[in-house]
Design a protein around this motif. Structure first.
Motif, PDB file in Angstrom:
ATOM      1  N   GLY A 189       0.841  -1.210   0.000  1.00  0.00           N
ATOM      2  CA  GLY A 189       0.000   0.000   0.000  1.00  0.00           C
ATOM      3  C   GLY A 189       0.867   1.246   0.000  1.00  0.00           C
ATOM      4  N   SER A 210       0.016   5.802  -1.789  1.00  0.00           N
ATOM      5  CA  SER A 210      -0.674   7.006  -1.321  1.00  0.00           C
ATOM      6  C   SER A 210      -0.858   6.953   0.185  1.00  0.00           C
ATOM      7  CB  SER A 210      -2.026   7.182  -2.030  1.00  0.00           C
ATOM      8  OG  SER A 210      -2.892   6.112  -1.726  1.00  0.00           O
ATOM      9  N   GLY A 211      -1.352   8.053   0.733  1.00  0.00           N
ATOM     10  CA  GLY A 211      -1.703   8.115   2.152  1.00  0.00           C
ATOM     11  C   GLY A 211      -0.542   7.762   3.070  1.00  0.00           C
ATOM     12  N   PHE A 212      -0.855   6.953   4.091  1.00  0.00           N
ATOM     13  CA  PHE A 212       0.147   6.626   5.104  1.00  0.00           C
ATOM     14  C   PHE A 212       1.274   5.750   4.567  1.00  0.00           C
ATOM     15  CE2 PHE A 212      -3.342   7.831   7.994  1.00  0.00           C
ATOM     16  CZ  PHE A 212      -2.648   8.716   8.801  1.00  0.00           C
ATOM     17  N   GLY A 213       0.960   4.877   3.623  1.00  0.00           N
ATOM     18  CA  GLY A 213       1.990   4.000   3.073  1.00  0.00           C
ATOM     19  C   GLY A 213       3.038   4.792   2.301  1.00  0.00           C
ATOM     20  N   LEU A 214       2.587   5.709   1.469  1.00  0.00           N
ATOM     21  CA  LEU A 214       3.515   6.565   0.719  1.00  0.00           C
ATOM     22  C   LEU A 214       4.333   7.432   1.679  1.00  0.00           C
ATOM     23  CD1 LEU A 214       4.642   7.871  -1.878  1.00  0.00           C
ATOM     24  CD2 LEU A 214       2.644   9.397  -1.852  1.00  0.00           C
ATOM     25  N   SER A 271      -0.096  -1.249   4.782  1.00  0.00           N
ATOM     26  CA  SER A 271      -0.922  -0.028   4.733  1.00  0.00           C
ATOM     27  C   SER A 271      -1.941  -0.084   3.596  1.00  0.00           C
ATOM     28  CB  SER A 271      -0.006   1.193   4.576  1.00  0.00           C
ATOM     29  OG  SER A 271      -0.750   2.388   4.692  1.00  0.00           O
TER      30      SER A 271
HETATM   31 NA    NA Z   1      -1.284   3.778   2.288  1.00  0.00          NA
END
Ligand code: NA
Ligand code: NAI
Length: 399
Positions: free
Chosen positions: A48, A51-55, A140
Motif C-alpha cells: 500500500g 498514497s496516504g500513510f503508506g507513501l 498499509s
Molecule cells: Na497507504
C-alpha cells in the motif's frame, strides 16, 4: 492536453502528474528538515505504498534519516484510453525517480497485493536483487474488496454501524455540499466480511509467507495502521464494522509479535490521526469530524498530515534508542495530539454547530478540499496547470 480535475462525489477520476510530482517533492523536503530517524530500517517492504500513510512511510524511511531502500506494492491505474491514470501511479514513478537520484533502491510492484502471484514476485525480487532480506514490513492497504484466496470470490467490506443506525451529515466534494445520510446497521455477515477485507488476516499471511521464504532479517519489524478516533466518531467507526476489523488487526499484531520475537523482531499497530486520504473521504458521516478536527488542530498549531505523522512515528516511536512507547493494549499512539482532551472538547463544540449551511465556515472545509485535490495532484501553487501535458510521454513512464 490540459488536465482539469474530475471528481465524482468523493472519488477523483483523474490526477495531474506534475502535481503528483510536486506532492512527492514537498514530502521529501519536509522530512529532510524534520527531526531525523537516527538509525532505522535499511530494507523495507511497503504494502500500500502509493498514497496516504503508506507513501508517507516510504518517503519518511527513505529521506527522513534512515536512507532505506524500499519495495512498494500498490494497485494503481496508468494512462490508457480511459484517461490519464491514478495519482498513486504517478506517485510511484516520481518517488522512484527521486529515490534513485539519491542513490536508493525503489522498486515498484503494481498489482493485487492479496494475490499469491504478488507474494511470489516480491520474494523473488528480495532474493535476487534486494540483498535477500527485509528488516521492516509496513502493511498499509486500504480497500473495499479482497479475493478469498481459496475460492477467488470477493469479500466486500461494508462501512456500517453495529447496533443502531446513525444519521449524520456527510460532504460531497464534487458539489461542495453537505448532505444528510443514514449509516445503516451491518448484518453479522457484513461484519465478518469487513474483517476479512480490513482486518489482519492478509497481513498475517504475508508475514507467514515471507518468514517461510527466509527473507525476514534478524530483528525484523512489521507495522500496520489503525484508527480509533474521538468519542463522537465511535458509533460510525470504532464501534462499527471498521472498528471491528481494526480490533482483528490489533489481535493479529499480538500473534505476529510472538512469532517475530523468535527472530528478535516485533509487530505493532500504530493508531494514526484522522486525515483526508482517498480511503477516508469515503467513510459516511465522518467528514464533519474531520472538518472540526482540522479547524481546531490548525488553531492550536498541532495539525499534521500523513508525512508529519509518519516522520514522528519512525523518529519518536519505532526507531528510538529506547523501547517503543505503547499503551496498555500494546498499541503505538501517534493519534495522541488528535485525542488531546482540549482538542476533543473544541471539536465536540464545533460539530454541534455544523449544519449544511455553515459547514464551510465552522469547519475547515477549505483545508479539507485543498488536501483532497492535492492528493490527486491539483491545487499546487508551484505547478502551472495551463502547461500542456503530452499524453504520449506519460505513457512512456514506467513504474
Ligand atoms: Na497507504
Ligand atoms: P490510501 O487509500 O491513501 O492508500 C491505500 C493504499 O493501498 C494505496 O497504495 C493503494 O494502491 C493500496 N491498495 C489498495 N488495494 C490494493 C490491492 N488490492 N493491492 C495492492 N495495493 C492495494 O489509504 P490510507 O488512508 O493511507 O490507509 C492506509 C491505512 O491507514 C489503512 O489501514 C487505514 O485504515 C489506516 N488509517 C487511515 C486513517 C485516515 O484517516 N486516512 C487514519 C488512521 C489509520
Amino acid at each position: 492536453m490540459i488536465i482539469e480535475p474530475i471528481v465524482k462525489g468523493v472519488v477523483a477520476r483523474n490526477s495531474h502528474p506534475a502535481g503528483c510530482k510536486q506532492a512527492i517533492l514537498n514530502q521529501i523536503n519536509y522530512v529532510k528538515t524534520a527531526k531525523p530517524i537516527e538509525s532505522g530500517a535499511q530494507k523495507v517492504l511497503i504494502l500500500g505504498a502509493s498514497s496516504g500513510f503508506g507513501l508517507a512511510s516510504r518517503v519518511s524511511l527513505a529521506f527522513g534519516g534512515a536512507s532505506a531502500d524500499t519495495i512498494g506494492v500498490s494497485f494503481e491505474r496508468g494512462p490508457s484510453d480511459k484517461g490519464v491514470g491514478s495519482a498513486g501511479w504517478y506517485n510511484n514513478i516520481y518517488f522512484r525517480e527521486q529515490a534513485e537520484q539519491a542513490g536508493l533502491i525503489a522498486k515498484n510492484f503494481v498489482g493485487d497485493a492479496f494475490s499469491p502471484a504478488m507474494r511470489a514476485q516480491v520474494i523473488e525480487y528480495i532474493r535476487a536483487e534486494f540483498g535477500g532480506k527485509v528488516d521492516l514490513v509496513v502493511y498499509s492497504l486500504a480497500t473495499g474488496i479482497r479475493p478469498n484466496p481459496e475460492t477467488g470470490e470477493m469479500w466486500r467490506s461494508s462501512i456500517k454501524t453495529v447496533g443502531e443506525p446513525v444519521t449524520g451529515p456527510t460532504i460531497n466534494i464534487e458539489t461542495d455540499t453537505m448532505e444528510q445520510m443514514t449509516v445503516g446497521t451491518a448484518t453479522e455477515q457484513e461484519i465478518i466480511d469487513t474483517e476479512k477485507v480490513m482486518g489482519g488476516e492478509d497481513w498475517e499471511s504475508w508475514i507467514e509467507i515471507l518468514s517461510e521464504a527466509g527473507v525476514l532479517a534478524t530483528g525484523c519489524k512489521t507495522l500496520a495502521y489503525s484508527y480509533i478516533g474521538g468519542k463522537s466518531t465511535y458509533p460510525i467507526y470504532h464501534q462499527g464494522t471498521l472498528g471491528r476489523a481494526k480490533t482483528h488487526l490489533h489481535t493479529t499484531s499480538d500473534k505476529l509479535n510472538e512469532k517475530l520475537s523468535a527472530i528478535g523482531g516485533s509487530a505493532h499497530v500504530s493508531v494514526c490521526k484522522a486525515l483526508v486520504t482517498k480511503a477516508s473521504v469515503y467513510i459516511p458521516a465522518f467528514s464533519p469530524y474531520i472538518l472540526a478536527l482540522y479547524k481546531v488542530m490548525k488553531q492550536q498549531g498541532t495539525h499534521e498530515t500523513c508525512i508529519e505523522q509518519m516522520q514522528r512515528l519512525f523518529s519518536e516511536r519505532v526507531y528510538t534508542s529506547g523501547v517503543t512507547p505503547i499503551d496498555s493494549e500494546r498499541l503505538i499512539r501517534i493519534d495522541d495530539w488528535e485525542l488531546d482532551a482540549s482538542v476533543q472538547q473544541e471539536v465536540d463544540k464545533l460539530i454541534a454547530k455544523i449544519t449544511p449551511d455553515n459547514f464551510a465556515e465552522v469547519g475547515d472545509y477549505e483545508g479539507y478540499k485543498t488536501e483532497f485535490m492535492q492528493l490527486n495532484g491539483f491545487g499546487f501553487a508551484e505547478v502551472d496547470y495551463q502547461t500542456r501535458v503530452d499524453f504520449d510521454s506519460l505513457t512512456q513512464l514506467q513504474p
